[in-house]
Design an enzyme around this catalytic site. Structure first.
Site, PDB file in Angstrom:
ATOM      1  CG  ASP A  58      -2.202   0.768   0.992  1.00  0.00           C
ATOM      2  OD1 ASP A  58      -3.283   0.193   0.642  1.00  0.00           O
ATOM      3  OD2 ASP A  58      -2.086   2.168   0.974  1.00  0.00           O
ATOM      4  CB  VAL A 118       1.013   0.899  -7.530  1.00  0.00           C
ATOM      5  CG1 VAL A 118       0.722  -0.024  -6.755  1.00  0.00           C
ATOM      6  CG2 VAL A 118       0.066   1.921  -7.888  1.00  0.00           C
ATOM      7  CG  ASN A 131      -7.822  -3.513  -4.045  1.00  0.00           C
ATOM      8  OD1 ASN A 131      -9.113  -3.477  -4.381  1.00  0.00           O
ATOM      9  ND2 ASN A 131      -7.550  -2.929  -2.821  1.00  0.00           N
ATOM     10  CB  SER A 171     -15.004   0.572 -11.243  1.00  0.00           C
ATOM     11  OG  SER A 171     -16.181   1.315 -10.604  1.00  0.00           O
ATOM     12  CE1 TYR A 225     -12.256   4.467  -9.258  1.00  0.00           C
ATOM     13  CE2 TYR A 225     -14.236   4.261 -10.200  1.00  0.00           C
ATOM     14  CZ  TYR A 225     -13.224   3.737  -9.454  1.00  0.00           C
ATOM     15  OH  TYR A 225     -13.483   2.402  -8.691  1.00  0.00           O
ATOM     16  CB  VAL A 283     -17.696  -1.310  -2.122  1.00  0.00           C
ATOM     17  CG1 VAL A 283     -17.390  -2.392  -1.062  1.00  0.00           C
ATOM     18  CG2 VAL A 283     -18.057  -2.401  -3.420  1.00  0.00           C
ATOM     19  CB  THR A 340     -14.153   0.963   0.787  1.00  0.00           C
ATOM     20  OG1 THR A 340     -14.569   1.838  -0.337  1.00  0.00           O
ATOM     21  CG2 THR A 340     -14.445  -0.472   0.643  1.00  0.00           C
TER      22      THR A 340
END
Length: 270
Positions: free
Chosen positions: A38, A77, A103, A155, A168, A201, A203
């Site tokens: 992460d 990343v 992810n 997504s 996005y 979701v 989160t």
């Protein structure tokens, strides 16, 4: 649990919290050792809390509580050199790599005219280029293990024209192209590549984006129907996505590659 990943090693990016943590916990209970990555820092362009070093450490603790090994590292990343190094270090410690779940991702909500160059660059470089970097760093290790599974987290916005999420949406459509091309190139090497497409979701990203979109939809009610779902079950939890990711990761899906698996309560079907 059924030990569907017994003896395997899985890599998960964006593992500090949210869906990444849920995947890590389930994979551990199914017998996998984990490489957990992460960024572990907040980006000023993002309006919801991103994962922290403490969050990542907690994910590792939960994996170890399930009796499995965990190797954790803070890495962005977007940095291919650093990413490749930590993946190789994790594989060296755990012995192999069989499953990759790309992810890591970011999201912002705004009208198209409010998309700044910084937001565009952050979203594309993290969600598309970062996913590509993850694949580049991982594929040699999957090949060395004789094959494996790559699951790219896209997504519902990756297969629809969701308003107010323009960078996005573009990035998550890009994931589909990456998945399809890699599935063809890697199939002969026993490496499967698929993408998963969740709807909303619960989160930090999901809740933060939902709060940002609300006023935008209220000001453009003609677009509200795009966000409707067919099933009366309320907002999804990370655990609702996990079984599908596990399916694509394990040998139950050994003949499945090049697919887009949508989990959105029927939203894009409306």
């Amino acid at each position: 649990m059924s030990d569907k990943l017994a003896g395997k090693v899985a890599l998960i990016t964006g593992a500090a919290h949210g869906m990444g943590r849920a995947f890590a916990q389930r994979f551990a209970h199914e017998g996998a050792d984990l490489i957990l990555l992460d960024r572990c820092e907040q980006d000023p362009s993002i309006g919801y809390p991103m994962g922290t070093a403490d969050d990542l450490a907690e994910t590792g603790r939960l994996v170890e509580a399930a009796g499995r090994r965990a190797v954790s590292a803070a890495v962005d990343v977007r940095d291919p050199g650093a990413l490749s190094a930590v993946v190789s270090e994790g594989v060296a410690e755990l012995g192999r790599l069989d499953v990759v779940v790309a992810n890591a991702g970011v999201c912002t909500a705004q009208r198209w005219e409010d998309v700044t160059p910084d937001v565009w660059e952050l979203t594309i470089s993290t969600n598309v280029t970062g996913t590509w970097h993850t694949c580049q760093a991982s594929i040699p290790h999957l090949r060395a293990a004789g094959g494996g599974s790559i699951v790219l987290m896209s997504s519902g916005a990756g297969v629809s024209g969701t308003p107010f999420l323009l960078p996005y949406v573009v990035s998550k459509h890009g994931i589909v192209g990456l998945m399809r091309a890699l599935a063809n190139e890697l199939g002969s090497q026993g490496i499967r590549v698929n993408s998963v497409h969740p709807g909303g979701v619960d989160t930090p990203m999901g809740e933060g984006t939902h709060a940002q979109i609300g006023p935008l939809v209220a000001a453009s009610p003609e677009l509200a129907g795009i966000f409707a779902v067919s099933l009366p079950f309320g907002r999804m939890e990370p655990a609702d996505i996990t079984p599908s990711v596990l399916y694509l990761a394990c040998d139950d899906s050994r003949f499945v590659t090049g697919t887009t698996l949508v989990i959105d309560g029927g939203s894009i079907n409306r």
